[in-house]
Design a protein around this motif. Structure first.
Motif, PDB file in Angstrom:
ATOM      1  N   GLN A 118      13.276   1.329  -4.285  1.00 26.64           N
ATOM      2  CA  GLN A 118      13.229   2.431  -3.327  1.00 26.64           C
ATOM      3  C   GLN A 118      11.982   2.238  -2.470  1.00 26.64           C
ATOM      4  OE1 GLN A 118      12.522   6.391  -4.885  1.00 26.64           O
ATOM      5  NE2 GLN A 118      11.129   5.669  -6.489  1.00 26.64           N
ATOM      6  N   ALA A 119      12.093   2.545  -1.185  1.00 31.51           N
ATOM      7  CA  ALA A 119      10.967   2.397  -0.257  1.00 31.51           C
ATOM      8  C   ALA A 119      10.726   3.748   0.409  1.00 31.51           C
ATOM      9  CB  ALA A 119      11.262   1.324   0.782  1.00 31.51           C
ATOM     10  N   LEU A 120       9.554   4.308   0.175  1.00 32.11           N
ATOM     11  CA  LEU A 120       9.207   5.643   0.656  1.00 32.11           C
ATOM     12  C   LEU A 120       8.066   5.522   1.657  1.00 32.11           C
ATOM     13  CD1 LEU A 120       9.137   7.373  -2.871  1.00 32.11           C
ATOM     14  CD2 LEU A 120      11.127   6.897  -1.408  1.00 32.11           C
ATOM     15  N   ILE A 121       8.356   5.825   2.916  1.00 31.03           N
ATOM     16  CA  ILE A 121       7.386   5.646   3.994  1.00 31.03           C
ATOM     17  C   ILE A 121       6.813   7.005   4.388  1.00 31.03           C
ATOM     18  CG2 ILE A 121       7.078   4.805   6.354  1.00 31.03           C
ATOM     19  CD1 ILE A 121       9.575   3.004   5.802  1.00 31.03           C
ATOM     20  N   TYR A 122       5.524   7.158   4.203  1.00 30.55           N
ATOM     21  CA  TYR A 122       4.796   8.430   4.366  1.00 30.55           C
ATOM     22  C   TYR A 122       5.691   9.642   4.079  1.00 30.55           C
ATOM     23  CZ  TYR A 122       5.861   6.535   9.127  1.00 30.55           C
ATOM     24  OH  TYR A 122       6.407   5.911  10.217  1.00 30.55           O
ATOM     25  N   PRO A 123       6.149   9.759   2.799  1.00 25.35           N
ATOM     26  CA  PRO A 123       7.112  10.805   2.457  1.00 25.35           C
ATOM     27  C   PRO A 123       6.470  12.180   2.255  1.00 25.35           C
ATOM     28  CG  PRO A 123       6.549   9.565   0.503  1.00 25.35           C
ATOM     29  CD  PRO A 123       5.834   8.887   1.650  1.00 25.35           C
ATOM     30  N   ALA A 124       7.261  13.228   2.524  1.00 24.15           N
ATOM     31  CA  ALA A 124       6.923  14.606   2.131  1.00 24.15           C
ATOM     32  C   ALA A 124       7.560  14.825   0.767  1.00 24.15           C
ATOM     33  CB  ALA A 124       7.476  15.589   3.149  1.00 24.15           C
ATOM     34  N   LEU A 125       6.769  15.245  -0.220  1.00 20.28           N
ATOM     35  CA  LEU A 125       7.291  15.251  -1.584  1.00 20.28           C
ATOM     36  C   LEU A 125       7.176  16.581  -2.314  1.00 20.28           C
ATOM     37  CD1 LEU A 125       5.913  11.738  -2.568  1.00 20.28           C
ATOM     38  CD2 LEU A 125       8.306  12.330  -2.191  1.00 20.28           C
ATOM     39  N   GLN A 126       6.509  17.565  -1.715  1.00 22.43           N
ATOM     40  CA  GLN A 126       6.398  18.859  -2.377  1.00 22.43           C
ATOM     41  C   GLN A 126       6.065  19.943  -1.355  1.00 22.43           C
ATOM     42  OE1 GLN A 126       3.306  20.800  -2.987  1.00 22.43           O
ATOM     43  NE2 GLN A 126       2.283  19.485  -1.491  1.00 22.43           N
ATOM     44  N   ALA A 127       6.527  21.157  -1.642  1.00 22.23           N
ATOM     45  CA  ALA A 127       6.263  22.286  -0.744  1.00 22.23           C
ATOM     46  C   ALA A 127       5.587  23.438  -1.476  1.00 22.23           C
ATOM     47  CB  ALA A 127       7.569  22.765  -0.116  1.00 22.23           C
ATOM     48  N   LEU A 128       4.984  23.148  -2.638  1.00 17.29           N
ATOM     49  CA  LEU A 128       4.312  24.204  -3.387  1.00 17.29           C
ATOM     50  C   LEU A 128       2.915  24.479  -2.852  1.00 17.29           C
ATOM     51  CD1 LEU A 128       6.662  23.779  -5.422  1.00 17.29           C
ATOM     52  CD2 LEU A 128       4.996  24.266  -7.223  1.00 17.29           C
ATOM     53  N   ASP A 129       2.141  23.406  -2.697  1.00 19.58           N
ATOM     54  CA  ASP A 129       0.756  23.546  -2.238  1.00 19.58           C
ATOM     55  C   ASP A 129       0.632  22.883  -0.865  1.00 19.58           C
ATOM     56  OD1 ASP A 129      -1.934  23.737  -1.836  1.00 19.58           O
ATOM     57  OD2 ASP A 129      -2.529  22.853  -3.745  1.00 19.58           O
ATOM     58  N   LEU A 130       0.540  23.716   0.166  1.00 21.41           N
ATOM     59  CA  LEU A 130       0.408  23.203   1.531  1.00 21.41           C
ATOM     60  C   LEU A 130      -1.031  23.327   2.018  1.00 21.41           C
ATOM     61  CD1 LEU A 130       3.730  24.594   3.052  1.00 21.41           C
ATOM     62  CD2 LEU A 130       3.297  22.428   1.888  1.00 21.41           C
ATOM     63  N   ASN A 131      -1.955  23.277   1.045  1.00 25.71           N
ATOM     64  CA  ASN A 131      -3.382  23.310   1.377  1.00 25.71           C
ATOM     65  C   ASN A 131      -4.126  22.218   0.623  1.00 25.71           C
ATOM     66  OD1 ASN A 131      -5.508  24.468   2.866  1.00 25.71           O
ATOM     67  ND2 ASN A 131      -6.205  25.632   1.084  1.00 25.71           N
ATOM     68  N   LEU A 132      -3.456  21.098   0.422  1.00 25.27           N
ATOM     69  CA  LEU A 132      -4.084  19.938  -0.218  1.00 25.27           C
ATOM     70  C   LEU A 132      -5.222  19.416   0.665  1.00 25.27           C
ATOM     71  CD1 LEU A 132      -0.806  18.029  -1.139  1.00 25.27           C
ATOM     72  CD2 LEU A 132      -2.216  19.349  -2.711  1.00 25.27           C
ATOM     73  N   PRO A 133      -6.139  18.628   0.104  1.00 26.85           N
ATOM     74  CA  PRO A 133      -7.205  18.052   0.928  1.00 26.85           C
ATOM     75  C   PRO A 133      -6.696  17.339   2.178  1.00 26.85           C
ATOM     76  CG  PRO A 133      -7.734  17.736  -1.362  1.00 26.85           C
ATOM     77  CD  PRO A 133      -6.358  18.349  -1.331  1.00 26.85           C
TER      78      PRO A 133
END
Length: 403
Positions: A215-230
């Motif tokens: 599988q090849a994941l290119i700058y993927p979005a992987l979660q919508a729980l914490d939208l205040n990561l560093p």
């Protein structure tokens, strides 16, 4: 004459102000990137105005970019290209013309665009998938899954999963001369999210006998729980994908109800009863020390359970692959994961890479320190970025060596 000069001066100053965007020192070809950023910002502002005036939905206005970038399926001396359907879902199919000594490799590709915009026929995606087919002598299936706001989760996932499952049938692989041991799912941004979710779901599907090789994941979005990561904080206003736009994409994926967007923007959308899921996105444990910098982890602020009851998608593994347990990650195929330094989604990729490693999944994490989100789409005139070509070549070369 004085009034004309004053107007010219003010117009020039306004144009310069609009185009000029402070960029990190390591960004190559800064003026090209500034022009790209100004163009996207202009379209975003126009979309906002159209939405406020009730002329069209914000995301539908953004789709004007997609329309302007569309190219018809055109075959060339290397690849036969056609638009067709797999399992009643539109796909663009790329079939190499070069003779093959044996069965071919195959890539099932999912385009990006925040689950709301984009299509396989955009110039950038047509170029990427055409190059993949030609250089790997591989069959490429690029999926035109349905988009929000007309269609919300899980429609996008169901479309790409349906196509993948259809293609992995032995009769279909045989029809296109594909080696069942050399199939990959890939995607960028929202497409990377879909690729990760498809790979996970295939492990649970007893009806699918063919296993993915990579599988090849290119700058993927992987979660919508914490939208205040560093990475969300330090790249809040970086090119192409500022934090506010990513929040709009995430919320629109699940609903057009503005209350979810508002809750996500303030990071108060996860209910207390789902607090156990934060262990999978706790960046204080999952990010290496050098990425934490001076950011301090704070406990989640919980939101109303009503939103999660109405729109449970953001708690669903099919939308947030990072929420999978360690047991659910084991057995995933060899993974290529690309992240970019100047990208709000950087930390999503890093956390997934570390979790895959911990689960024993073989993974190559390729991090581009001089790149921003979506950069692989900027490889054609009039915006032809060297860093885009470099990363696209690295991705295809990795596939060539490992698929």
């Amino acid at each position: 004459m004085g009034a004309k000069l004053l107007c010219l001066f003010l117009a020039s100053a306004l144009t310069a102000y609009y185009i000029y965007t402070p960029l990190p020192e390591d960004i190559e070809e800064p003026w090209k990137v500034m022009l790209v950023t100004a163009g996207f910002r202009a379209v975003g502002h126009l979309a906002e105005v159209a939405d406020q005036l009730g002329l069209m939905h914000y995301m539908e206005a953004l789709m004007l970019i997609t329309s302007a970038e569309y190219v018809a399926p055109t075959s060339d001396e290397n690849v036969t290209v056609m638009d067709t359907e797999f399992s009643n879902v539109a796909v663009r199919l790329y079939l190499p013309r070069k003779a093959s000594d044996g069965l071919r490799r195959a890539v099932v590709y999912f385009h990006g665009g925040g689950w709301c915009v984009g299509q396989a026929g955009m110039k950038g995606y047509d170029y990427l998938t055409r190059q993949t087919s030609h250089r790997l002598n591989a069959v490429v299936v690029s999926v035109n899954y349905r988009l929000a706001p007309q269609h919300h989760f899980p429609v996008q996932f169901e479309d790409v999963y349906s196509v993948t499952k259809f293609f992995l049938q032995s009769s279909v692989l045989s029809q296109y001369g594909v080696d069942p041991d050399r199939v990959c799912v890939a995607g960028d941004s929202a497409g990377g999210n879909l690729a990760a979710a498809v790979a996970q779901q295939l492990l649970e599907d007893s009806e699918v006998k063919t296993k993915l090789k990579v599988q090849a994941l290119i700058y993927p979005a992987l979660q919508a729980l914490d939208l205040n990561l560093p990475s969300y904080r330090q790249n809040e206003n970086k090119p192409i994908l500022p934090k506010l736009l990513m929040v709009k994409f995430w919320s629109e994926y699940f609903t057009s109800d503005l209350s979810l967007r508002e809750a996500m923007a303030s990071n108060r959308h996860v209910p207390l009863e789902s607090s156990h899921l934060f262990q999978f996105v706790n960046w204080s444990n999952l990010l290496p020390e050098e990425l934490k910098k001076d950011h301090v982890y704070t406990s989640p602020t919980y939101g109303s359970p009503e939103l999660a009851r109405k729109y449970p998608g953001f708690l669903d593994l099919r939308a947030a692959p990072l929420l999978a347990s360690d047991a659910q990650l084991r057995g995933l195929p060899l993974t290529y994961l690309l992240t970019c330094e100047h990208d709000v989604l950087w930390d999503d990729g890093v956390m997934y890479a570390r979790r895959l490693q911990a689960a024993g999944v073989p993974i190559v994490h390729d991090h581009a320190k001089d790149a921003f989100h979506g950069v692989m789409m900027f490889v054609l005139s009039p915006v032809n970025l060297a860093v885009g070509h470099r990363l696209l070549n690295r991705y295809i070369e990795w596939l060539n060596e490992n698929l």
